[in-house]
Enzyme design. Structure first.
Site, PDB file in Angstrom:
ATOM      1  N   ALA A 151       0.807  -1.228   0.000  1.00 20.99           N
ATOM      2  CA  ALA A 151       0.000   0.000   0.000  1.00 20.99           C
ATOM      3  C   ALA A 151       0.839   1.277   0.000  1.00 20.99           C
ATOM      4  O   ALA A 151       0.333   2.357  -0.311  1.00 20.99           O
ATOM      5  CB  ALA A 151      -0.920   0.008   1.227  1.00 20.99           C
ATOM      6  N   SER A 152       2.088   1.180   0.355  1.00 24.55           N
ATOM      7  CA  SER A 152       2.917   2.389   0.561  1.00 24.55           C
ATOM      8  C   SER A 152       3.109   3.202  -0.727  1.00 24.55           C
ATOM      9  O   SER A 152       3.584   2.662  -1.745  1.00 24.55           O
ATOM     10  CB  SER A 152       4.284   1.949   1.091  1.00 24.55           C
ATOM     11  OG  SER A 152       5.258   2.921   0.806  1.00 24.55           O
ATOM     12  N   PRO A 153       2.757   4.495  -0.700  1.00 26.55           N
ATOM     13  CA  PRO A 153       2.965   5.309  -1.913  1.00 26.55           C
ATOM     14  C   PRO A 153       4.412   5.309  -2.423  1.00 26.55           C
ATOM     15  O   PRO A 153       4.633   5.046  -3.617  1.00 26.55           O
ATOM     16  CB  PRO A 153       2.486   6.708  -1.492  1.00 26.55           C
ATOM     17  CG  PRO A 153       1.502   6.447  -0.377  1.00 26.55           C
ATOM     18  CD  PRO A 153       2.042   5.235   0.352  1.00 26.55           C
ATOM     19  N   ARG A 173       5.127   2.192  -4.164  1.00 25.25           N
ATOM     20  CA  ARG A 173       4.433   2.115  -5.462  1.00 25.25           C
ATOM     21  C   ARG A 173       5.208   2.868  -6.541  1.00 25.25           C
ATOM     22  O   ARG A 173       5.254   2.459  -7.713  1.00 25.25           O
ATOM     23  CB  ARG A 173       3.006   2.679  -5.323  1.00 25.25           C
ATOM     24  CG  ARG A 173       2.044   1.686  -4.706  1.00 25.25           C
ATOM     25  CD  ARG A 173       0.929   2.271  -3.889  1.00 25.25           C
ATOM     26  NE  ARG A 173       0.362   3.516  -4.327  1.00 25.25           N
ATOM     27  CZ  ARG A 173      -0.370   4.309  -3.530  1.00 25.25           C
ATOM     28  NH1 ARG A 173      -0.616   3.953  -2.274  1.00 25.25           N
ATOM     29  NH2 ARG A 173      -0.857   5.437  -3.972  1.00 25.25           N
TER      30      ARG A 173
END
Ligand SMILES: N[C@@H](CCC(=O)N[C@@H](CS)C(=O)NCC(=O)O)C(=O)O
Length: 216
Positions: free
Chosen positions: A12-14, A17
């Site tokens: 989930a980590s921006p 990503r």
């Protein structure tokens, strides 16, 4: 022989990503190692040894450790890209990309400052000043994008990759008014149409599920 690139991550980590988007763009294979932040695995001594700031992403390129997504993006383009369009070698062009990378780092820091106490502490919801502070960043990005397809002009750079992951997650917390921020809307569409956008879409969905439990 293909390089052995290990990425310590959580889906989930921006910033994770962003690294995954770039790896896909450069056709690099990543071996993923999950660091479960909810179980505080980032504080394990062996992880803190490679990343004293206890954050993901961390890259291990055959023993060479690089942490902080912005530094990783720069490193990967410099080392593995076939051309310099995503991070130009030209001093001035590079300075402009750096400007937006650091701009993203500030916006992401703002976002984390808002979300962390909600996810890991007892804070409920956002204060008005926090919403206004993110909206102030949206306004800045809208001004930056005036007359441009991407942040620096016609070419997508690692700054666009960095910022799109941040803004797409910020949008989950303070919805971006796309009718008002039309340039951000158009830019996001352009980003979404890139062949290597998928890691952001996938991780963003998971991030939305996580945030939904805490923010409504
Ligand atoms: N500036 C860093 C920020 C990384 C960051 O804050 N990552 C978060 C996840 S989105 C994290 O690992 N947080 C765990 C912690 O701070 O202990 C980067 O761009 O890599």
């Amino acid at each position: 022989m293909a390089p052995k690139l290990v990425l310590y991550e959580i889906i989930a980590s921006p910033p994770v990503r962003a690294v995954k988007m770039l790896a896909k763009a450069l056709d690099l294979e990543l071996e993923l190692k999950t660091v479960d932040l909810f179980n505080k695995e980032q504080y394990k001594p062996e992880y803190m040894k490679i990343n004293p700031t206890h954050t993901v992403p961390t890259l291990d390129d055959n023993g060479q450790i690089v942490w902080d997504s912005h530094a990783i993006l720069i490193y990967l383009v410099d080392k593995y890209a076939k051309n310099d369009s995503m991070y130009p070698k030209d001093l001035v062009k590079r300075a402009i990309v750096n400007q937006f990378l650091f701009c993203d780092a500030s916006i992401f820091d703002k976002f984390v400052g808002i979300v962390k106490p909600i996810l890991y502490g007892n804070v409920k919801g956002l204060a008005d000043w926090q919403k206004e502070s993110l909206i102030d960043s949206f306004e800045a990005v809208e001004r930056i994008l005036e007359g441009k397809k991407f942040l620096t002009g016609n070419d997508v750079t690692i700054a666009d990759i960095s910022l799109v992951v941040t803004l797409s997650s910020a949008n989950l917390v303070v919805p971006i008014d796309f009718k008002k921020f039309t340039k951000i809307a158009a830019w996001m569409k352009n980003m979404e149409s890139l062949s290597y956008y998928e890691p952001n879409a996938v991780g963003l969905k998971v991030h939305a599920e996580i945030l939904k439990k805490f923010i409504n």
